[in-house]
Write a protein that holds these residues in place. Structure first.
Motif, mmCIF file in Angstrom:
data_model
loop_
_atom_site.group_PDB
_atom_site.id
_atom_site.type_symbol
_atom_site.label_atom_id
_atom_site.label_comp_id
_atom_site.label_asym_id
_atom_site.label_seq_id
_atom_site.Cartn_x
_atom_site.Cartn_y
_atom_site.Cartn_z
ATOM 1 N N GLU A 1 50.382 40.924 33.660
ATOM 2 C CA GLU A 1 49.616 39.830 34.612
ATOM 3 C C GLU A 1 49.216 39.178 35.439
ATOM 4 O O GLU A 1 47.787 39.175 36.008
ATOM 5 N N GLN A 2 50.087 39.944 36.280
ATOM 6 C CA GLN A 2 49.763 40.258 37.956
ATOM 7 C C GLN A 2 48.399 40.585 37.807
ATOM 8 O O GLN A 2 48.217 40.854 39.235
ATOM 9 N N ALA A 3 48.292 42.368 37.390
ATOM 10 C CA ALA A 3 47.787 43.113 38.330
ATOM 11 C C ALA A 3 46.292 42.726 37.768
ATOM 12 O O ALA A 3 45.456 43.009 38.200
ATOM 13 N N ALA A 4 46.598 41.860 36.597
ATOM 14 C CA ALA A 4 44.865 40.942 36.180
ATOM 15 C C ALA A 4 44.267 40.634 36.958
ATOM 16 O O ALA A 4 43.031 40.325 37.254
ATOM 17 N N ILE A 5 45.232 39.525 37.899
ATOM 18 C CA ILE A 5 44.484 39.091 38.054
ATOM 19 C C ILE A 5 44.096 39.704 39.952
ATOM 20 O O ILE A 5 43.228 39.654 40.398
ATOM 21 N N ALA B 1 40.712 41.567 39.487
ATOM 22 C CA ALA B 1 39.974 40.017 39.699
ATOM 23 C C ALA B 1 39.095 40.327 40.522
ATOM 24 O O ALA B 1 38.310 39.623 41.178
ATOM 25 N N GLU B 2 40.828 40.119 42.114
ATOM 26 C CA GLU B 2 40.781 39.759 43.251
ATOM 27 C C GLU B 2 39.535 40.750 44.301
ATOM 28 O O GLU B 2 38.887 40.886 44.945
ATOM 29 N N ILE B 3 39.965 41.972 43.504
ATOM 30 C CA ILE B 3 39.788 43.195 44.538
ATOM 31 C C ILE B 3 38.209 43.559 43.534
ATOM 32 O O ILE B 3 37.267 43.716 44.588
ATOM 33 N N GLU C 1 34.342 35.168 29.245
ATOM 34 C CA GLU C 1 34.468 35.946 30.574
ATOM 35 C C GLU C 1 34.694 37.409 30.150
ATOM 36 O O GLU C 1 34.874 37.993 30.050
ATOM 37 N N GLU C 2 33.415 37.490 31.813
ATOM 38 C CA GLU C 2 33.646 39.448 31.720
ATOM 39 C C GLU C 2 34.079 40.168 31.783
ATOM 40 O O GLU C 2 35.315 39.486 32.824
ATOM 41 N N LYS C 3 34.527 41.023 31.497
ATOM 42 C CA LYS C 3 36.397 42.050 32.154
ATOM 43 C C LYS C 3 35.808 42.600 33.574
ATOM 44 O O LYS C 3 34.425 43.113 33.392
#
Length: 311
Positions: free
Chosen positions: A81-85, A88-90, A2-4
């Protein structure tokens, strides 16, 4: 694979101007800010954590500010974990996530990976932390470190400086799971972001002057009243969120253990020491683009990010 997610990271010691720089960036890029400050998570703790001003919060959307009560549990792994989500949303919304803050472990968790903390409830986490805090407060940091050497010698070797926060975290994890913290960290989850690091650089004496001035402003601006208000709400002065620079000295002042001059000077001294530890932490990175504190610095960041990420 998956693309970072592209992620701009603004680093720098406390009082170096990270918040101001991040707001400046919004003039040239469509951004949202992820705060990686481990104390700005907590509600009511505004002055002592130097939270962004209301107009700054209004100018750019911020995340991970005022999301917890002062007695709620949160860890670097949970942040990662939460900041990665959220990053991605941003990014999927067409904006660029910008990580801003000085908590090294939080930056590391998001940008270098974290281990997932699952299988136990928030109540169990808080109970485990409380048991360790009682032990440390009762027996002292040296005794807690000796206990860590017994149950997790690898972590004890890594934390030979006896950093109380890291000792607390490692013992807390052992209390919670019965497993050494050092073993858990071996099962790291790969980072979901592709960070580009920028650091704000100051001459030491100039930075220390800024720290001293900000401390004076905090004290005159109501740090003691803010601390009294939080304690009056029933929150224990022994909470991890309050056992930090600024609040612990204000609590000592409220309890009559320090006078005004001593408390203010102690905050300045401890903040300078914290800034020094932050810079030591940042030196572990060899890919930080250090920039001076001139007003034009944001233009350099915008140009480089556009080139690196094709923005």
């Amino acid at each position: 694979m998956e693309e970072k997610i592209p992620l701009i990271v603004i680093l720098g010691p406390t009082a170096s101007g990270k918040t101001g720089l991040s707001i400046e960036l919004s003039a040239g890029m469509d951004i949202e800010i992820i705060s990686s400050d481990s104390r700005q998570l907590y509600k009511y703790l505004d002055i002592g954590t130097a939270k962004p001003e209301k107009h700054e919060l209004k100018a750019v959307k911020h995340h991970f500010i005022d999301i917890l009560e002062p007695d709620e549990y949160f860890s670097a792994g949970m942040f990662g974990e939460q900041a990665a989500i959220k990053a991605a949303e941003i990014y999927k919304s067409g904006k660029i996530p910008v990580l801003v803050g000085g908590s090294g472990l939080y930056v590391k968790a998001l940008c270098e990976g974290f281990f997932e903390e699952t299988g136990y409830s928030r109540e169990e986490q808080q109970s485990a932390r409380k048991r360790v805090e009682i032990m440390i407060n009762g027996l002292g940091n040296d005794a807690a470190f000796d206990e860590l050497k017994k149950v997790d010698p690898d972590s004890a070797e890594l934390y030979s400086d006896k950093n109380p926060r890291r000792i607390l975290r490692a013992l807390e994890y052992y209390q919670l799971t019965g497993k050494p913290f050092s073993k858990a960290k071996q099962n790291m989850k790969e980072p979901a972001v592709n960070p580009i690091y920028f650091g704000i650089e100051w001459e030491r004496e100039a930075l220390y002057k800024r720290i001293n001035m900000r401390t004076d402003l905090m004290w005159r601006g109501g740090l003691v009243d803010e601390t009294r208000k939080v304690l009056g709400m029933g929150f224990s002065p022994e909470l991890n969120s309050l056992n930090t620079v600024g609040y612990k000295e204000a609590i000592a002042f409220i309890n009559g253990e320090m006078g005004t001059f001593e408390a203010v000077e102690k905050i300045k001294q401890n903040t300078r020491r914290y800034a020094k530890r932050q810079m030591t932490w940042y030196r572990r990175y060899n890919n930080i683009d250090w920039i001076d504190n001139k007003k034009e610095k944001h233009l350099h960041i915008i140009e480089k990010c556009m080139k690196c990420f094709g923005l």
